[in-house]
Scaffold this active site. Structure first.
Site, short mmCIF file in Angstrom:
data_model
loop_
_atom_site.label_atom_id
_atom_site.label_comp_id
_atom_site.label_asym_id
_atom_site.label_seq_id
_atom_site.Cartn_x
_atom_site.Cartn_y
_atom_site.Cartn_z
N LYS A 22 45.92 -4.54 8.45
CA LYS A 22 45.43 -3.86 9.67
C LYS A 22 44.85 -4.86 10.67
O LYS A 22 45.18 -4.83 11.85
CB LYS A 22 44.35 -2.83 9.29
CG LYS A 22 43.61 -2.28 10.50
CD LYS A 22 42.38 -1.48 10.14
CE LYS A 22 41.21 -2.26 9.66
NZ LYS A 22 40.05 -2.44 10.54
N ASN A 23 44.00 -5.76 10.20
CA ASN A 23 43.31 -6.63 11.15
C ASN A 23 44.22 -7.71 11.74
O ASN A 23 43.95 -8.21 12.83
CB ASN A 23 42.05 -7.23 10.51
CG ASN A 23 40.97 -6.16 10.33
OD1 ASN A 23 41.05 -5.09 10.91
ND2 ASN A 23 39.98 -6.46 9.49
N ARG A 92 37.17 -1.43 17.12
CA ARG A 92 36.83 -2.82 17.31
C ARG A 92 37.99 -3.62 17.91
O ARG A 92 37.82 -4.45 18.78
CB ARG A 92 36.45 -3.40 15.93
CG ARG A 92 35.75 -4.70 15.98
CD ARG A 92 34.34 -4.53 16.47
NE ARG A 92 33.70 -5.80 16.72
CZ ARG A 92 32.70 -5.95 17.56
NH1 ARG A 92 32.24 -4.92 18.23
NH2 ARG A 92 32.15 -7.13 17.73
N CYS A 116 33.32 0.16 13.27
CA CYS A 116 32.45 0.62 12.20
C CYS A 116 31.01 0.21 12.49
O CYS A 116 30.75 -0.89 12.97
CB CYS A 116 32.90 0.05 10.86
SG CYS A 116 34.35 0.89 10.21
N ARG A 121 27.10 -6.27 16.19
CA ARG A 121 28.43 -6.61 16.65
C ARG A 121 28.56 -7.01 18.13
O ARG A 121 29.33 -6.41 18.89
CB ARG A 121 29.41 -5.49 16.28
CG ARG A 121 29.26 -5.08 14.83
CD ARG A 121 30.37 -4.24 14.33
NE ARG A 121 31.56 -5.00 14.04
CZ ARG A 121 32.66 -4.50 13.50
NH1 ARG A 121 32.71 -3.23 13.20
NH2 ARG A 121 33.70 -5.24 13.25
N PRO A 122 27.80 -8.02 18.54
CA PRO A 122 27.94 -8.50 19.92
C PRO A 122 29.27 -9.25 20.13
O PRO A 122 29.95 -9.57 19.16
CB PRO A 122 26.77 -9.47 20.06
CG PRO A 122 26.45 -9.92 18.68
CD PRO A 122 26.86 -8.81 17.75
N ILE A 123 29.63 -9.53 21.38
CA ILE A 123 30.88 -10.26 21.65
C ILE A 123 30.64 -11.48 22.56
O ILE A 123 31.53 -11.91 23.27
CB ILE A 123 31.98 -9.35 22.25
CG1 ILE A 123 31.52 -8.72 23.56
CG2 ILE A 123 32.44 -8.30 21.27
CD1 ILE A 123 32.68 -8.22 24.41
N GLN A 125 30.41 -14.53 21.92
CA GLN A 125 31.24 -15.71 21.64
C GLN A 125 32.62 -15.57 22.29
O GLN A 125 33.20 -16.54 22.75
CB GLN A 125 31.40 -15.93 20.13
CG GLN A 125 30.10 -16.24 19.41
CD GLN A 125 29.40 -17.47 19.97
OE1 GLN A 125 29.99 -18.54 20.12
NE2 GLN A 125 28.13 -17.33 20.28
N ASP A 306 34.30 -7.43 3.87
CA ASP A 306 35.02 -6.16 3.81
C ASP A 306 35.26 -5.67 2.38
O ASP A 306 35.77 -4.57 2.18
CB ASP A 306 36.38 -6.27 4.55
CG ASP A 306 36.19 -6.37 6.05
OD1 ASP A 306 35.07 -6.09 6.53
OD2 ASP A 306 37.16 -6.73 6.74
N ILE A 328 27.21 -11.58 6.46
CA ILE A 328 27.98 -11.47 7.72
C ILE A 328 27.43 -10.36 8.62
O ILE A 328 27.20 -10.58 9.81
CB ILE A 328 29.48 -11.22 7.44
CG1 ILE A 328 30.04 -12.21 6.41
CG2 ILE A 328 30.29 -11.25 8.74
CD1 ILE A 328 30.16 -13.64 6.85
N ARG A 398 41.12 5.13 8.98
CA ARG A 398 41.25 4.09 10.02
C ARG A 398 41.97 2.87 9.48
O ARG A 398 42.61 2.14 10.22
CB ARG A 398 39.86 3.65 10.49
CG ARG A 398 39.13 4.69 11.28
CD ARG A 398 37.76 4.21 11.63
NE ARG A 398 37.86 3.17 12.64
CZ ARG A 398 36.91 2.88 13.50
NH1 ARG A 398 35.79 3.55 13.47
NH2 ARG A 398 37.07 1.93 14.39
#
Ligand code: EPU
Length: 433
Positions: A22-23, A92, A116, A121-123, A125, A306, A328, A398
């Protein structure tokens, strides 16, 4: 709302075939937008997050054609760089559209990613990377707006190792002018897969899978046919389901190398794991009660975050005390309260779970709080005495294709029902009870 009803206590036995990752698929589908030519992607998993992303591509003008359940043709001629799909806010992987559209069109307006609820979960970077390539980026009204007159190669040193930021900046840099060097990159298998896909479209990316990725920007990408790698986390989930139930299952269509961190822990607690070229057999049928261990989640090739909920759950009935540290995401033990309802003895202190193995779990009604924790609660239900109901299976769907069907095929007593379908649920209970 749909729910799984599970009668626990069956050992899982047989074979299960793993779908595409999936990812990796999320990054690859976004990357497919970066050429106007036809792209064929094979081994796409038929799961909610992927289908939502494909719908979003169609809404901005891409032509999407499902050739079969796992193969999709994409022609990424977009007519707008504004992605305003409501569903995108909940996932995401939508953030990859920023890198892809910025690279191709020098402009992207994409809803801030959801996904999720496992941490903040900042972005920043991702944004730091885009800015280093010369883009102006701001966030307003819930949208990330990225724009560049011209996108120029840059030198980026990530402050933290981020899967999403590594892929996203790699996407934009593939079509920037000149060379980009990204340091302190994530090394997960799906990063290599996205880089391989981009290279198959004519990009020039070297070093994916190491700390440093070097990208020589090209002017144009072309069409390609590409097959996505197997899903490491789906495979790991079935490995743990097999182990936790004292089963013996051959997990097919995997890359055993990607599973080594999981395999090593299973072997340590007493499970027999046999690797073949593209399968692993997990046999816990003759091992008696499994032992305990200590685990810290880490970036690849460490133990994957995960797989943390599935591992915690599997250790809940193992002998002695196990300790799991989540390094994480800061909020990834929410499901432990649900496991406690089933009789688990787990204490969470900060980012550490102390698991005192109990003899057995007992069935209860529990609620899936997110994708991987939902899968973990299903494992708990397979192990528990009596009936377990796992609510909110939409989270699980999902990322897992036909989860309950695959489990049923290897001996689990599990079925999916609408919560109002009392008749169906009673019938199932009578049948398996
Ligand atoms: N982080 C920041 N700033 C950033 C980016 C990340 O502080 O700009 C932090 C995160 O908050 C987190 C850590 O860095 O604490 C790692 O986050 P990363 O960016 O690596 O994760 P992600 O890209 O948000 C992907 C997967 C997750 C998986 C993680 C870690 C996708 C769509 N999601 O998330 O998958 O847990 O990498 O491997 O690829 C799942 O599939 O269930 C799932 C949650």
């Amino acid at each position: 709302m749909e729910q799984y009803v599970i009668k626990g206590g069956q050992r899982l036995e047989g074979e299960v075939v793993i779908n595409g990752a999936k990812n990796a698929a999320l990054g690859i589908i976004a990357a497919a937008l970066m050429t106007d030519e036809q792209v064929i992607i094979e081994n796409i998993p038929d799961v909610l997050d992927i289908n939502v992303l494909l719908d979003a591509l169609a809404e901005i003008g891409a032509v999407i054609e499902r050739k079969d359940r796992h193969t999709v043709k994409i022609v990424g001629r977009v007519n707008t760089t504004k992605v305003d799909n409501e569903s995108m806010r909940k996932m995401r992987g939508s953030y990859y559209l920023i890198g892809a559209l910025l690279g191709k069109c020098r402009d992207a307006q994409v809803p801030l990613p959801g996904g999720c609820n496992i941490g903040s979960r900042p972005i920043e970077q991702h944004i730091k990377g885009f800015k280093a390539l010369g883009a102006d980026v701001d966030i307003s009204f819930g949208m990330v707006n990225a724009k560049a007159e011209s996108l120029k190669g840059g030198h980026i040193f990530f402050d933290i190792v981020s899967v999403g930021a590594t892929i996203n900046v790699m996407l934009a840099a593939a079509l920037a002018e000149g060379q980009t060097i990204i340091e302190n990159c994530a090394k997960e298998p799906h990063i290599v897969d996205v880089a391989n896909f981009l290279n198959s479209m004519g990009a020039n990316i070297k070093g994916a899978g190491t700390d440093v990725i070097r990208i020589k920007g090209v002017q144009k990408l072309h069409g390609s046919t590409y097959s996505i790698i197997p899903d490491q986390i789906e495979a790991g989930t079935f490995m743990l389901a097999a182990a936790a139930t004292g089963g013996n299952v051959c997990i097919k269509n995997v890359i055993p190398k990607h599973l080594e961190a999981i395999t090593a822990k299973l072997v340590e607690i007493g499970v027999e794991v046999t690797e073949e070229d593209d399968s692993v057999r997990v046999d816990a049928s003759n091992t008696g009660r499994l032992g305990n261990t200590q685990i810290k989640t880490l970036v690849y090739p460490g133990f994957p975050t995960d797989m943390q909920p599935q591992m915690t759950t599997s250790l809940a009935t193992c002998e002695g005390t196990s300790i799991i540290t989540e390094s994480i995401f800061e909020n990834r033990f929410k499901y432990v309260d649900e496991l406690t309802k089933m009789g688990a003895n787990i204490k969470v202190e900060g980012n550490t779970a102390i698991i005192n193995g109990v003899e057995k779990l007992t069935g209860a009604t529990v609620c899936a709080p997110d994708l991987r924790a939902g899968a973990a609660l299903v494992i708990a239900g397979l192990v528990a005495e009596g009936f377990t109901v796992v609510e909110h299976v939409e989270y699980i769907e999902r990322g897992y294709e036909g989860f309950e069907k695959k489990l049923r095929a290897i001996g689990a007593s599990i079925d999916k029902f609408d919560e109002s379908d009392n008749k169906g649920i009673q019938k199932f209970k009578l049948k398996v009870g």
